[in-house]
Motif scaffolding. Structure first.
Motif, PDB file in Angstrom:
ATOM      1  N   VAL A  41       0.927  -1.346  -0.025  1.00  0.00           N
ATOM      2  CA  VAL A  41      -0.101  -0.023  -0.003  1.00  0.00           C
ATOM      3  C   VAL A  41       0.772   1.143   0.042  1.00  0.00           C
ATOM      4  CG1 VAL A  41      -1.795   1.127   1.213  1.00  0.00           C
ATOM      5  CG2 VAL A  41      -1.839  -1.233   1.372  1.00  0.00           C
ATOM      6  N   VAL A  42       0.753   2.026  -1.139  1.00  0.00           N
ATOM      7  CA  VAL A  42       1.467   3.250  -1.220  1.00  0.00           C
ATOM      8  C   VAL A  42       0.430   4.470  -1.352  1.00  0.00           C
ATOM      9  CG1 VAL A  42       2.750   4.708  -2.518  1.00  0.00           C
ATOM     10  CG2 VAL A  42       3.333   2.150  -2.075  1.00  0.00           C
ATOM     11  N   MET A  43       0.529   5.630  -0.318  1.00  0.00           N
ATOM     12  CA  MET A  43      -0.380   6.746  -0.372  1.00  0.00           C
ATOM     13  C   MET A  43       0.478   7.747  -0.883  1.00  0.00           C
ATOM     14  SD  MET A  43      -3.486   7.482   0.363  1.00  0.00           S
ATOM     15  CE  MET A  43      -4.089   6.082   1.480  1.00  0.00           C
ATOM     16  N   LEU A  44       0.009   8.422  -1.940  1.00  0.00           N
ATOM     17  CA  LEU A  44       0.198   9.710  -2.308  1.00  0.00           C
ATOM     18  C   LEU A  44      -0.740  10.813  -1.794  1.00  0.00           C
ATOM     19  CD1 LEU A  44       1.855  10.972  -5.656  1.00  0.00           C
ATOM     20  CD2 LEU A  44      -0.171  12.000  -4.958  1.00  0.00           C
ATOM     21  N   LEU A  45      -0.145  11.944  -1.352  1.00  0.00           N
ATOM     22  CA  LEU A  45      -0.939  12.744  -0.952  1.00  0.00           C
ATOM     23  C   LEU A  45      -0.266  14.418  -1.438  1.00  0.00           C
ATOM     24  CD1 LEU A  45      -1.063  11.663   2.687  1.00  0.00           C
ATOM     25  CD2 LEU A  45      -3.121  11.571   1.250  1.00  0.00           C
ATOM     26  N   THR A  46      -1.171  14.803  -2.147  1.00  0.00           N
ATOM     27  CA  THR A  46      -0.824  16.207  -2.724  1.00  0.00           C
ATOM     28  C   THR A  46      -1.398  17.201  -1.948  1.00  0.00           C
ATOM     29  OG1 THR A  46      -2.799  16.406  -4.059  1.00  0.00           O
ATOM     30  CG2 THR A  46      -1.005  15.148  -5.092  1.00  0.00           C
ATOM     31  N   PHE A  47      -0.367  18.179  -1.553  1.00  0.00           N
ATOM     32  CA  PHE A  47      -0.634  19.317  -0.666  1.00  0.00           C
ATOM     33  C   PHE A  47      -0.737  20.778  -1.544  1.00  0.00           C
ATOM     34  CE2 PHE A  47       0.438  16.019   2.107  1.00  0.00           C
ATOM     35  CZ  PHE A  47      -0.143  16.380   3.073  1.00  0.00           C
ATOM     36  N   GLY A  48      -1.997  21.265  -1.657  1.00  0.00           N
ATOM     37  CA  GLY A  48      -1.911  22.599  -2.494  1.00  0.00           C
ATOM     38  C   GLY A  48      -3.027  23.424  -2.041  1.00  0.00           C
ATOM     39  N   THR A  49      -4.109  23.933  -3.020  1.00  0.00           N
ATOM     40  CA  THR A  49      -5.209  24.450  -2.475  1.00  0.00           C
ATOM     41  C   THR A  49      -5.977  23.558  -1.549  1.00  0.00           C
ATOM     42  OG1 THR A  49      -5.320  25.492  -4.478  1.00  0.00           O
ATOM     43  CG2 THR A  49      -7.311  25.716  -3.441  1.00  0.00           C
ATOM     44  N   GLY A  50      -5.988  22.353  -1.699  1.00  0.00           N
ATOM     45  CA  GLY A  50      -6.490  21.401  -0.894  1.00  0.00           C
ATOM     46  C   GLY A  50      -5.509  20.279  -0.425  1.00  0.00           C
ATOM     47  N   ILE A  51      -5.976  19.022  -0.262  1.00  0.00           N
ATOM     48  CA  ILE A  51      -5.293  17.710   0.089  1.00  0.00           C
ATOM     49  C   ILE A  51      -5.940  16.478  -1.003  1.00  0.00           C
ATOM     50  CG2 ILE A  51      -4.264  15.934   1.487  1.00  0.00           C
ATOM     51  CD1 ILE A  51      -4.587  18.000   3.901  1.00  0.00           C
ATOM     52  N   GLY A  52      -5.195  16.439  -1.888  1.00  0.00           N
ATOM     53  CA  GLY A  52      -5.815  15.053  -2.805  1.00  0.00           C
ATOM     54  C   GLY A  52      -4.926  13.888  -2.383  1.00  0.00           C
ATOM     55  N   SER A  53      -5.653  12.937  -2.716  1.00  0.00           N
ATOM     56  CA  SER A  53      -5.084  11.431  -2.413  1.00  0.00           C
ATOM     57  C   SER A  53      -4.949  10.419  -3.435  1.00  0.00           C
ATOM     58  CB  SER A  53      -5.473  11.107  -1.174  1.00  0.00           C
ATOM     59  OG  SER A  53      -7.103  10.523  -1.341  1.00  0.00           O
ATOM     60  N   ALA A  54      -4.183   9.609  -3.484  1.00  0.00           N
ATOM     61  CA  ALA A  54      -4.169   8.511  -4.353  1.00  0.00           C
ATOM     62  C   ALA A  54      -3.698   7.261  -3.661  1.00  0.00           C
ATOM     63  CB  ALA A  54      -3.183   8.671  -5.477  1.00  0.00           C
ATOM     64  N   LEU A  55      -4.699   6.283  -3.573  1.00  0.00           N
ATOM     65  CA  LEU A  55      -4.042   4.877  -2.882  1.00  0.00           C
ATOM     66  C   LEU A  55      -3.931   3.935  -3.856  1.00  0.00           C
ATOM     67  CD1 LEU A  55      -4.515   3.281  -0.334  1.00  0.00           C
ATOM     68  CD2 LEU A  55      -6.756   2.939  -0.586  1.00  0.00           C
ATOM     69  N   LEU A  56      -2.695   3.272  -3.884  1.00  0.00           N
ATOM     70  CA  LEU A  56      -1.983   2.432  -4.577  1.00  0.00           C
ATOM     71  C   LEU A  56      -1.762   1.169  -4.059  1.00  0.00           C
ATOM     72  CD1 LEU A  56       0.435   5.151  -5.991  1.00  0.00           C
ATOM     73  CD2 LEU A  56      -1.432   4.240  -7.303  1.00  0.00           C
TER      74      LEU A  56
END
Length: 260
Positions: free
Chosen positions: A125-140
């Protein structure tokens, strides 16, 4: 093979042609501020401008900051609520005149990181989290995407996580990097408790400044900046467009055909 990737964010819309085999931009990206209000037709006009700027003919991938199911926007946290229920794929295809693929912005970044970034060859399980205007997530999971997780909307201390720990929140509250890192750590600990990932990948604009905050975050799970940094969304969008074109038999254009 090349495709055009366009990444719609809360503050800016960025695009560039991408060599999808190498996972890199082939021309300097173009960034245009996100319209305010970010209504569908206004955003679509910017997407069309980016396609026109590159004189693009071929597959186009577009990211959207919300849930996307079969090309239709099902949420709109950081853009106008008029997007909810809009067939974004049809809209962008119509205004650009090109075959367009639409997917969640963090999911696009996750796909790019699996193909050519920090998630490449990473099992579990790898979790990518993007921090910008909000917080996005991609679960791999073993390199396969579980789409539309939208974990930026988890509740932390009675508020949505992205209201406390996004990069926008850092700027709005004039937080220092160490102070902001405390809020990010609290959020990461919550996600860690829920998913027990083997790796966290931090994406978005802050990934270029990882040395300012990552040393202050102390959690069990290894944590690294995105290998493609803030270009991951563009790259992932182009990859998704290429895959869709391949399934439909339309094909992406070659670098030679593109005049590279």
């Amino acid at each position: 093979m090349e495709a055009l990737g366009i990444d719609i964010g809360g503050s800016g819309i960025k695009g560039a042609p991408v060599d999808v085999a190498k996972g890199r931009l082939t021309r300097e990206r173009l960034r245009i501020p996100t319209p305010d209000p970010a209504e569908p037709e206004a955003v679509a006009e910017v997407v069309a401008k980016i396609v026109e700027h590159f004189d693009w003919k071929g597959p186009v991938g577009v990211t959207f900051p919300g849930i996307v199911v079969d090309g239709v926007a099902r949420s709109a946290a950081n853009v106008d609520k008029a997007w909810i229920g809009t067939d974004a794929q049809e809209l962008f295809s119509r205004v650009t005149g090109q075959t367009t693929t639409v997917l969640n912005d963090a999911d696009a970044a996750g796909l790019a990181e699996v193909a050519a970034g920090a998630a490449r060859d990473k099992p579990g399980v790898v979790m990518l989290l993007t921090f910008g205007t909000g917080i996005g997530s991609a679960l791999l999971m073993d390199g396969h995407l579980v789409p539309n997780t939208e974990l930026g909307h988890l509740e932390i201390r009675g508020k949505e996580a992205e209201k406390r720990a996004s990069d926008h929140a850092r700027e709005s509250h004039d937080l220092g990097w160490e102070e902001w890192a405390e809020k990010v750590q609290e959020y990461l600990e919550h996600v860690e408790m829920l998913f027990s990932p083997s790796l966290f990948i931090i994406g978005g604009g802050v990934s270029k400044k990882a040395e300012k905050f990552l040393p202050h975050i102390k959690i069990r799970t290894p944590i690294v900046p995105a290998g493609l940094q803030n270009e991951a969304g563009i790259v992932g969008a182009a990859m998704a467009a290429t895959e869709a074109a391949s399934r439909e038999g339309t094909g992406a254009r070659t670098a030679t055909a593109a005049g590279e």
